[in-house]
Design a protein around this motif. Structure first.
Motif, PDB file in Angstrom:
ATOM      1  N   LEU A 103       0.831  -1.199   0.000  1.00  0.00           N
ATOM      2  CA  LEU A 103       0.000   0.000   0.000  1.00  0.00           C
ATOM      3  C   LEU A 103       0.867   1.250   0.000  1.00  0.00           C
ATOM      4  N   PHE A 163       0.270   4.321  -2.780  1.00  0.00           N
ATOM      5  CA  PHE A 163      -0.012   5.715  -2.420  1.00  0.00           C
ATOM      6  C   PHE A 163       1.149   6.619  -2.826  1.00  0.00           C
ATOM      7  N   LEU A 186      -5.646  -0.730  -8.205  1.00  0.00           N
ATOM      8  CA  LEU A 186      -6.019   0.392  -7.341  1.00  0.00           C
ATOM      9  C   LEU A 186      -6.975  -0.028  -6.230  1.00  0.00           C
ATOM     10  N   ALA A 202      -5.989   0.290  -2.445  1.00  0.00           N
ATOM     11  CA  ALA A 202      -5.896   1.680  -2.008  1.00  0.00           C
ATOM     12  C   ALA A 202      -7.287   2.268  -1.800  1.00  0.00           C
ATOM     13  N   GLU A 203      -8.131   2.031  -2.788  1.00  0.00           N
ATOM     14  CA  GLU A 203      -9.487   2.556  -2.682  1.00  0.00           C
ATOM     15  C   GLU A 203     -10.198   1.968  -1.467  1.00  0.00           C
TER      16      GLU A 203
END
Lengths: 114, 114
Positions: free
Chosen positions: A7, A11, A78, A81-82
Motif C-alpha cells: 500500500l 499511495f 487500485l 488503495a481505494e
DNA sequence: CTTTCACTTAATTATTTGCTTAAGTATACC
DNA sequence: GGTATACTTAAGCAAATAATTAAGTGAAAG
C-alpha cells in the motif's frame, strides 16, 4: 485481507502529479513511453523513472515490442488503495455521525476512552 | 471540480505506514500526541513530524488544551483522494470491459488510437 | 551498411524524507 | 517555588527522490 500489495508503494506512486498524469493518459488506452512523455515538460529518462515507480507499485504493466515499449494500466491494482480509504472514511463518518453536533459544541473532552 | 486540495499531499500522507496507523487510531476517536505515539516504536518528535504532515494534508486537525494537544480526523478530507481513484478505476474498468478478451487474446496492438 | 528512432543505462546533483538526540517551553501538581 | 508532564523546537544525518546530461543499445528504415 491484507494482500501482498505494498500500500505504501501505491499511495507513493499516486502522490506525484506527473505519475497521476501518466495514469490518466493510460485510462484512455495503452501508450508508448514517448506518448506518455510528450505532455510532460520533462526529459525522457525522467519519465522512465516515474514509469518504474508505477510498475513497482503494480499500477502499470508494460511490454516491449520491437523498439517500442507499450504501457497499460493494471486492472484491479487500485482496489486495495481505494478500499483502505473507503474503510476509513466510512468508519469516521459513522463516528462523526454518532457524535452528532460534537463539533458544534463546546467539546469538553475529558471523559473519552482510555 | 479541482479544488484547492493538494492531492499530492493527501496521497503522500497516506504513503507512510506510521501515518496510516495514526489515522486508523484516530478513526476510533480523538487522541493526544502521546496516545498516537504509544504504539509507534518511534521517538515523540518523530511522531510530531508525521502529525505535521497529516495536518498539512488536511486529513487531521488538532487543538491544544492546557499542555495536551488533541488530534482528530478531518471530515471529508479523504473525499478528493477517494474520488480521484474511483474515477480512474471506473474509467479503466469500463475500458477493459470494452476490450473484452483483449487480455486473453494475442494482443496485436498496432491498430489502437492515435 | 549506415542512420534514425525509441528507448535504456549510468553518473551527478539538489532536495526531501524520516528519523534521531538534546535542549527549550508551558502547563499541572505538590 | 520546585518538579514532573506533555509536548515543542532545533540541529544533524543517512537514505531515498526527482531531476538532469551524456553515452549506449538495439530494432527499423533508407
Amino acid at each position: 485481507m491484507n494482500p501482498a500489495v505494498p500500500l505504501d508503494r501505491v499511495f507513493h506512486a499516486l502522490a506525484d502529479p506527473a505519475r497521476r498524469a501518466m495514469l490518466e493518459r493510460l485510462t484512455r488506452g495503452p501508450a508508448s513511453v514517448s506518448e506518455l512523455a510528450e505532455p510532460l515538460a520533462m526529459s525522457l529518462p525522467g519519465v522512465v523513472q516515474h514509469l518504474a515507480v508505477l510498475e513497482q507499485s503494480g499500477l502499470v504493466t508494460s511490454r516491449k515490442a520491437g523498439r517500442v515499449r507499450t504501457c497499460q494500466i493494471a486492472a484491479g491494482a487500485l482496489q486495495p488503495a481505494e478500499q483502505w480509504i473507503n474503510e476509513r472514511r466510512i468508519a469516521w463518518e459513522r463516528r462523526l455521525d454518532r457524535l452528532g453536533d460534537y463539533l458544534a459544541g463546546e467539546t469538553q473532552m475529558e471523559g473519552n476512552e482510555r
